[in-house]
Design a protein around this motif. Sequence first.
Motif: not given
Length: 406
Positions: A203-207, A238-243, A348-355, A377-381
């Motif tokens: 898994f690739l985290w946003p940071e 894929m990273l920017g718009v989730g294609l 999806a995880t990035t979008q989830w973490e920003i609200g 699709y959503i990974r929770r820390r």
Amino acid sequence: MARRAKAWFTEDGRPIMHDGIYKNTPGGDFLFDFRCCGQHKKGSTGTPIEDLARAHVAQLKRQITDAFYGRTPPEPVKPKVYTLFEVWEEWEKKKTSSVSKSHVRWMKGVVVHHTHEWKDLPITELEGAAISTLKDRYMSGTGKGFKKGEGHTVRTHSGGGWNKVLVQLRALVGFAQSEGMIQDRTFSAKGNWLKPASKAPGFLWPEQVQKFLAPIDTMRKNCKGDRFCHPGIYIRLMLGVGLREGEAINLEWERVNWRQNVIVIADARATDWRPKDREVREIEMPAWLRTYLLQWWEFCERPSKGLVMVSRHGGAHREGISKRAIEKGAAELGIVGLHPHLLRATFATTQWEIGATLDEIAAMLGHDDPEITLKHYIRRRPKGQTVNQAKAAERMGFTNPQIVPA
């Protein structure tokens, strides 16, 4: 060999009689209608195979003739029993031109290499005990397989390999049934599937994205002097718009709306009896992705239509074009098992973490059910685990981590 269905009909749709047999509907069983020794016989032969239909009609005529002249009727004609290898030969003749080369290669490997001891086995006996015996021999055997870094090495067979063998055998039996070689499908794979041990995906985290993209951007296309790495553009989409990777590969400039700052994706959804319906979703581009695509658009001399990325052959890239680039970027971070589709999970995880709400993320990914987005699709820390573990260690008396039991 049975004739083509249309050869049994005239231009006005009437069936053509041939040796007393004809087809009433294309693809159906042969019917017979003839007169012999003053008797009129008509009905169905019960088989779609021309040779068997003719044999059936010839047998009826002999029975009528023998009864008319007082002779003993002959023994009934028994249908031919096809072996596994004969079914494979018929499959190879009819399917080679309509399926991929890899499919033919897989099927040939299963029949010629893995089941060569059963090549003379009647297809009707390929069931139960025979399948179980074949599975035991396959799993206890070895074969040469290619693995990156090891080349062609001899390894024991895996459960995933057996499942592929089973799929090909099922396809052969289904082909034999559709061609009328067997009447009933006796082959059953129930209880013979094996569940291979699954590996935890990477898994690739946003940071980690910037460090992940650094080695990918060093890759350059030698074709036409491109300054941009095509897999790098796909990965950013894929990273920017989730294609999905397939959506990124087939993205056209007509779908990039610069004025409204959105990318339009048409999802193909197949139904049972209708052609594919298309559901359109619009995804807003972030500023960094818009800037990157604008640079690529200027480099391509501002095209108004056509594919965003064109391969050296003039068409779309193949599926998996970004796999090697993703592996190169993941190696810098020590991530194992990262593949293109997991980048949608990073989005999806990035979008989830920003609200962003779950419904909004599901709509951007093209999911009808938000539960699929949440589950896959959503990974929770693991928030709060560090503090809780410290408190647990203090409660159990492990306050000094340097203590070693005597």
